[in-house]
Scaffold this active site. Structure first.
Site, PDB file in Angstrom:
ATOM      1  N   ARG A   1       3.083   4.477   6.355  1.00 10.63           N
ATOM      2  CA  ARG A   1       3.494   3.697   7.529  1.00 10.63           C
ATOM      3  C   ARG A   1       3.968   2.287   7.193  1.00 10.63           C
ATOM      4  NH1 ARG A   1      -2.172   4.302  10.392  1.00 10.63           N
ATOM      5  NH2 ARG A   1      -2.715   3.820   8.224  1.00 10.63           N
TER       6      ARG A   1
ATOM      7  N   HIS B   1      -2.280  -4.095   4.819  1.00 10.62           N
ATOM      8  CA  HIS B   1      -2.041  -3.713   6.220  1.00 10.62           C
ATOM      9  C   HIS B   1      -3.366  -3.420   6.903  1.00 10.62           C
ATOM     10  CE1 HIS B   1      -2.720   0.729   5.844  1.00 10.62           C
ATOM     11  NE2 HIS B   1      -2.454   0.456   4.578  1.00 10.62           N
TER      12      HIS B   1
ATOM     13  N   ASP C   1       0.425   3.789   1.671  1.00  6.98           N
ATOM     14  CA  ASP C   1       0.406   4.337   3.036  1.00  6.98           C
ATOM     15  C   ASP C   1       1.836   4.545   3.562  1.00  6.98           C
ATOM     16  OD1 ASP C   1       0.247   4.350   6.020  1.00  6.98           O
ATOM     17  OD2 ASP C   1      -1.877   3.972   5.658  1.00  6.98           O
TER      18      ASP C   1
ATOM     19  N   CYS D   1       0.848  -1.191   0.000  1.00  8.90           N
ATOM     20  CA  CYS D   1       0.000   0.000   0.000  1.00  8.90           C
ATOM     21  C   CYS D   1       0.887   1.245   0.000  1.00  8.90           C
ATOM     22  CB  CYS D   1      -0.911   0.002   1.219  1.00  8.90           C
ATOM     23  SG  CYS D   1      -2.079   1.403   1.229  1.00  8.90           S
TER      24      CYS D   1
ATOM     25  N   CYS E   1      -6.266  -0.213   6.752  1.00  7.53           N
ATOM     26  CA  CYS E   1      -6.003   0.418   5.440  1.00  7.53           C
ATOM     27  C   CYS E   1      -7.121   1.413   5.088  1.00  7.53           C
ATOM     28  CB  CYS E   1      -5.900  -0.653   4.353  1.00  7.53           C
ATOM     29  SG  CYS E   1      -5.483   0.028   2.730  1.00  7.53           S
TER      30      CYS E   1
HETATM   31 CO    CO Z   1      -3.505   1.172   2.956  1.00  8.17          CO
END
Ligand code: CO
Length: 220
Positions: free
Chosen positions: A57, A109, A55, A53, A112
């Site tokens: 993190r 994750h 993202d 992803c 999400c």
């Molecule tokens: Co995500």
């Protein structure tokens, strides 16, 4: 060459932080006694393709405690493997046929935002059309998802089911299936990151050949 001066002090400070971070990295490359970081300019031979992803993190290298040069990476909203996505297919083809990676990990994750958004009826803009691919996954499993009352658990279960679906999508590509015809050292794995602990959880969805794909999907 024209260089725009950053007049907004907050913008300027934020940008300088990025450059200062790079200065630190340059020092680390220079002082690396193993020589590994200096050798990176000569080429790469990663054994892993990571599809994760976007993202912030869930960075592939930190999650797997690897150095630059060890992981080939493709990331997008909600770690999707869409059959007609030329960007993903190009990364996949290069990783599988040129770099000859041994492992492909589709890494979802928990928590999400993309999956969470796909479970709502809200509009978020152009991304709604991307998220429709996740809504499709929900459609396959709506009975199971609807039976979960807790909203967090609902999202997290769809995160897992979405990873399974994206692993399947990858395995059904001609790229992966043709690679399996040529070599027996390519595995595709479905995994989920628990951001709270950093743990990469194996969902035990692993394909090493096209046998489990079914008649229509497994190419001759
Ligand atoms: Co995500």
């Amino acid at each position: 060459m024209y260089k725009k001066q950053l007049e907004n002090p907050i913008l300027k400070a934020s940008f300088e932080k990025i450059l200062a971070g790079n200065e630190e990295w340059v020092k680390q490359v220079k002082e690396d006694t193993t020589g590994k970081l200096q050798q990176l300019a000569q080429g790469q031979s990663p054994e892993l393709l990571w599809i994760g992803c976007a993202d912030s993190r869930v960075p592939a290298n930190q999650i797997t405690n690897t150095l630059p040069g060890e992981v080939f990476v493709h990331r997008n909203i909600a770690n999707m493997c869409v059959h007609s996505d030329m960007n993903m297919l190009s990364v996949l083809d290069y990783a599988v046929n040129v770099l000859k990676v041994k492992h492909i990990i589709v890494a979802g994750h928990y928590g999400c935002g993309g999956v969470s958004a796909a479970l709502s009826r809200n509009q978020f803009g152009i991304i709604d059309n991307w998220l429709c691919h996740i809504k499709d996954v929900y459609r396959f499993h709506s009975d199971e998802i609807d039976a979960i009352e807790d909203e967090v658990q609902k999202v997290n279960r769809l995160v897992e089911l979405n990873v399974a679906e994206q692993v399947f999508n990858l395995c059904t590509t001609s790229i992966v299936q043709n690679a399996w015809k040529e070599r027996n050292d390519l595995a595709v794995h479905g995994m989920v990151i628990d951001i709270a602990t950093g743990k990469l959880i194996d969902l035990n969805i692993t394909f090493t050949d096209s046998l489990g794909l079914g008649k229509v999907f497994a190419f001759k």
